[in-house]
Design an enzyme around this catalytic site. Sequence first.
Site, PDB file in Angstrom:
ATOM      1  N   ARG A   1     100.217  44.733  48.165  1.00  0.00           N
ATOM      2  CA  ARG A   1      99.243  45.381  49.045  1.00  0.00           C
ATOM      3  C   ARG A   1      98.407  46.430  48.327  1.00  0.00           C
ATOM      4  O   ARG A   1      97.300  46.784  48.778  1.00  0.00           O
ATOM      5  CB  ARG A   1      99.964  46.008  50.244  1.00  0.00           C
ATOM      6  CG  ARG A   1      99.021  46.671  51.230  1.00  0.00           C
ATOM      7  CD  ARG A   1      99.686  47.046  52.535  1.00  0.00           C
ATOM      8  NE  ARG A   1      98.755  47.744  53.396  1.00  0.00           N
ATOM      9  CZ  ARG A   1      98.925  47.949  54.691  1.00  0.00           C
ATOM     10  NH1 ARG A   1     100.023  47.500  55.286  1.00  0.00           N
ATOM     11  NH2 ARG A   1      98.033  48.589  55.409  1.00  0.00           N
TER      12      ARG A   1
ATOM     13  N   LYS B   1      98.438  51.188  58.634  1.00  0.00           N
ATOM     14  CA  LYS B   1      98.419  52.484  57.960  1.00  0.00           C
ATOM     15  C   LYS B   1      97.828  53.514  58.913  1.00  0.00           C
ATOM     16  O   LYS B   1      96.684  53.373  59.356  1.00  0.00           O
ATOM     17  CB  LYS B   1      97.583  52.434  56.688  1.00  0.00           C
ATOM     18  CG  LYS B   1      98.318  51.885  55.481  1.00  0.00           C
ATOM     19  CD  LYS B   1      97.464  52.082  54.243  1.00  0.00           C
ATOM     20  CE  LYS B   1      98.207  51.690  52.981  1.00  0.00           C
ATOM     21  NZ  LYS B   1      97.383  51.910  51.768  1.00  0.00           N
TER      22      LYS B   1
ATOM     23  N   ASN C   1      93.660  48.987  47.463  1.00  0.00           N
ATOM     24  CA  ASN C   1      93.226  50.316  47.047  1.00  0.00           C
ATOM     25  C   ASN C   1      92.130  50.279  45.987  1.00  0.00           C
ATOM     26  O   ASN C   1      91.786  51.323  45.417  1.00  0.00           O
ATOM     27  CB  ASN C   1      94.417  51.118  46.506  1.00  0.00           C
ATOM     28  CG  ASN C   1      95.409  51.465  47.588  1.00  0.00           C
ATOM     29  OD1 ASN C   1      95.035  51.836  48.692  1.00  0.00           O
ATOM     30  ND2 ASN C   1      96.690  51.317  47.277  1.00  0.00           N
TER      31      ASN C   1
ATOM     32  N   HIS D   1      89.706  53.129  45.614  1.00  0.00           N
ATOM     33  CA  HIS D   1      90.207  54.254  46.393  1.00  0.00           C
ATOM     34  C   HIS D   1      90.769  55.397  45.554  1.00  0.00           C
ATOM     35  O   HIS D   1      90.794  56.539  46.012  1.00  0.00           O
ATOM     36  CB  HIS D   1      91.273  53.767  47.383  1.00  0.00           C
ATOM     37  CG  HIS D   1      90.700  53.021  48.544  1.00  0.00           C
ATOM     38  ND1 HIS D   1      89.978  51.859  48.401  1.00  0.00           N
ATOM     39  CD2 HIS D   1      90.741  53.282  49.881  1.00  0.00           C
ATOM     40  CE1 HIS D   1      89.613  51.426  49.604  1.00  0.00           C
ATOM     41  NE2 HIS D   1      90.049  52.276  50.501  1.00  0.00           N
TER      42      HIS D   1
ATOM     43  N   LYS E   1      92.835  40.689  54.963  1.00  0.00           N
ATOM     44  CA  LYS E   1      93.719  41.849  55.168  1.00  0.00           C
ATOM     45  C   LYS E   1      95.072  41.403  55.712  1.00  0.00           C
ATOM     46  O   LYS E   1      96.128  41.870  55.255  1.00  0.00           O
ATOM     47  CB  LYS E   1      93.055  42.835  56.128  1.00  0.00           C
ATOM     48  CG  LYS E   1      93.821  44.145  56.349  1.00  0.00           C
ATOM     49  CD  LYS E   1      93.689  45.070  55.157  1.00  0.00           C
ATOM     50  CE  LYS E   1      94.405  46.402  55.367  1.00  0.00           C
ATOM     51  NZ  LYS E   1      93.656  47.342  56.223  1.00  0.00           N
TER      52      LYS E   1
ATOM     53  N   GLU F   1      83.747  48.188  52.344  1.00  0.00           N
ATOM     54  CA  GLU F   1      85.055  47.542  52.462  1.00  0.00           C
ATOM     55  C   GLU F   1      84.917  46.024  52.544  1.00  0.00           C
ATOM     56  O   GLU F   1      85.814  45.298  52.105  1.00  0.00           O
ATOM     57  CB  GLU F   1      85.802  48.081  53.688  1.00  0.00           C
ATOM     58  CG  GLU F   1      86.230  49.539  53.580  1.00  0.00           C
ATOM     59  CD  GLU F   1      87.429  49.760  52.666  1.00  0.00           C
ATOM     60  OE1 GLU F   1      87.954  48.771  52.100  1.00  0.00           O
ATOM     61  OE2 GLU F   1      87.870  50.926  52.526  1.00  0.00           O
TER      62      GLU F   1
ATOM     63  N   HIS G   1      83.863  57.571  54.272  1.00  0.00           N
ATOM     64  CA  HIS G   1      84.906  56.939  53.461  1.00  0.00           C
ATOM     65  C   HIS G   1      84.350  55.742  52.686  1.00  0.00           C
ATOM     66  O   HIS G   1      84.623  55.590  51.483  1.00  0.00           O
ATOM     67  CB  HIS G   1      86.059  56.485  54.359  1.00  0.00           C
ATOM     68  CG  HIS G   1      87.142  55.762  53.632  1.00  0.00           C
ATOM     69  ND1 HIS G   1      87.914  56.352  52.657  1.00  0.00           N
ATOM     70  CD2 HIS G   1      87.564  54.468  53.720  1.00  0.00           C
ATOM     71  CE1 HIS G   1      88.765  55.463  52.164  1.00  0.00           C
ATOM     72  NE2 HIS G   1      88.578  54.326  52.800  1.00  0.00           N
TER      73      HIS G   1
ATOM     74  N   HIS H   1      88.981  58.502  46.785  1.00  0.00           N
ATOM     75  CA  HIS H   1      89.676  59.593  47.455  1.00  0.00           C
ATOM     76  C   HIS H   1      89.453  60.911  46.726  1.00  0.00           C
ATOM     77  O   HIS H   1      89.346  61.972  47.361  1.00  0.00           O
ATOM     78  CB  HIS H   1      91.173  59.302  47.542  1.00  0.00           C
ATOM     79  CG  HIS H   1      91.522  58.340  48.629  1.00  0.00           C
ATOM     80  ND1 HIS H   1      92.804  57.867  48.829  1.00  0.00           N
ATOM     81  CD2 HIS H   1      90.768  57.763  49.605  1.00  0.00           C
ATOM     82  CE1 HIS H   1      92.811  57.039  49.853  1.00  0.00           C
ATOM     83  NE2 HIS H   1      91.590  56.967  50.334  1.00  0.00           N
TER      84      HIS H   1
ATOM     85  N   ARG I   1     109.156  59.086  68.982  1.00  0.00           N
ATOM     86  CA  ARG I   1     109.571  58.202  67.887  1.00  0.00           C
ATOM     87  C   ARG I   1     108.903  56.827  67.935  1.00  0.00           C
ATOM     88  O   ARG I   1     109.389  55.857  67.370  1.00  0.00           O
ATOM     89  CB  ARG I   1     111.104  58.041  67.854  1.00  0.00           C
ATOM     90  CG  ARG I   1     111.845  59.338  67.552  1.00  0.00           C
ATOM     91  CD  ARG I   1     113.296  59.066  67.208  1.00  0.00           C
ATOM     92  NE  ARG I   1     113.986  60.308  66.859  1.00  0.00           N
ATOM     93  CZ  ARG I   1     114.678  61.049  67.709  1.00  0.00           C
ATOM     94  NH1 ARG I   1     114.775  60.669  68.986  1.00  0.00           N
ATOM     95  NH2 ARG I   1     115.276  62.140  67.308  1.00  0.00           N
TER      96      ARG I   1
ATOM     97  N   GLU J   1     103.347  48.317  51.233  1.00  0.00           N
ATOM     98  CA  GLU J   1     102.739  48.603  49.942  1.00  0.00           C
ATOM     99  C   GLU J   1     103.751  48.885  48.841  1.00  0.00           C
ATOM    100  O   GLU J   1     103.686  49.900  48.135  1.00  0.00           O
ATOM    101  CB  GLU J   1     101.748  49.779  50.071  1.00  0.00           C
ATOM    102  CG  GLU J   1     100.724  49.800  48.937  1.00  0.00           C
ATOM    103  CD  GLU J   1      99.616  50.811  49.178  1.00  0.00           C
ATOM    104  OE1 GLU J   1      99.497  51.735  48.368  1.00  0.00           O
ATOM    105  OE2 GLU J   1      98.884  50.652  50.180  1.00  0.00           O
TER     106      GLU J   1
END
Length: 359
Positions: free
Chosen positions: A241, A143, A245, A248, A227, A185, A265, A252, A121, A237
């Site tokens: 935030r 993330k 993206n 993205h 960032k 980025e 990426h 993606h 956990r 997010e």
Amino acid sequence: MRTLGVVLGNRSYPIHIGSNLLKKLPELLAPLTLGQKVLLVTDTNVWPLYGQQVETVLLEAGYRVTTERVPAGETTKTLQQAERLYDAALGQMLDRTCPVVALGGGVVGDLAGFVASTYMRGVPFIQIPTTLLAQVDSSVGGKVAVNHPRGKNMIGSFYQPKGVIIDVHTLQTLNDRELRAGLAEVIKCGIIWDAAFFAWLEEHLTGLLQRNPELLARVVEICCQIKAAVVEQDETEQGRRAILNCGHTIGHAVEHQSGYGTYLHGEAVAIGMNIEARLARNLGLLTPGEAERIQGLLLRAGLPVELPADRRALEMLQSMYADKKATGDQLTFALPAGIGACKVIRGLDELEVKKVLDL
């Protein structure tokens, strides 16, 4: 060395940026009160360059290190590889004080972070990013995820590291394709947040491509500051935030349709940013001149800017609806609203998207 901070209450952590920091790992880790057993996760590309060095430094400092080398590349971000790392942690009887240390690029960081967030956990997590993309983006913000055949990063969580240690010297061994992918980025930060930084990149791009150490260090620091500022405003997010993206949603979809690993990426994000800039121009958020500047800088960085010639546009659209950013069967885009600003648009008219996909 420069040290920045991500301020998130009891989840706050430092970002150390400098040269030859791998040699200083024990003193940088000492304030974090970690257990003596360490699961070091790296990949087959990074291991011969820096893995043995990091393992030796930690062993000499008294840590008991278990090293796991995963295959390099996006296809490694799977539940099967995560299970392999759980087996290694259990085999060495790592307890809740023992850290998982990610040494590598964004794939290693995402995979190792996902394991750290879920093993017992949650155990301490340390990021040591070795690629430009990981140093300016994925190592900061918490993330962590693995991919699913139906979508990128669909299985994951928000889990902040205990610390990020960025040795910019590692960028000197990065291949040109990975360096350029990282610059995508970097350029994104200028597009969404800082027009002056975007202009600075236009002026200094040649030096960055030539791996000028001072310029690279400056870029890493500025992007980490941006960032951190965004994450501090919206850690999970829920709103602000989402501007991170930019590029993205389409990016993606390009990765998913092309098969993970066909595009890096950053390359897919570059395509996404250019196509989404056209979308923003069509919607009146961006002037034609600004859209041209974005495309021009991406091209100068040696990045792809057009959709794959064999694209299946309808499948790309379906992939966007399945994206985790979509809500209530509505498409969501983070679009540039002038260079240096970004606007999150939910429920965008599908017809507008089809125009830029040539449907």
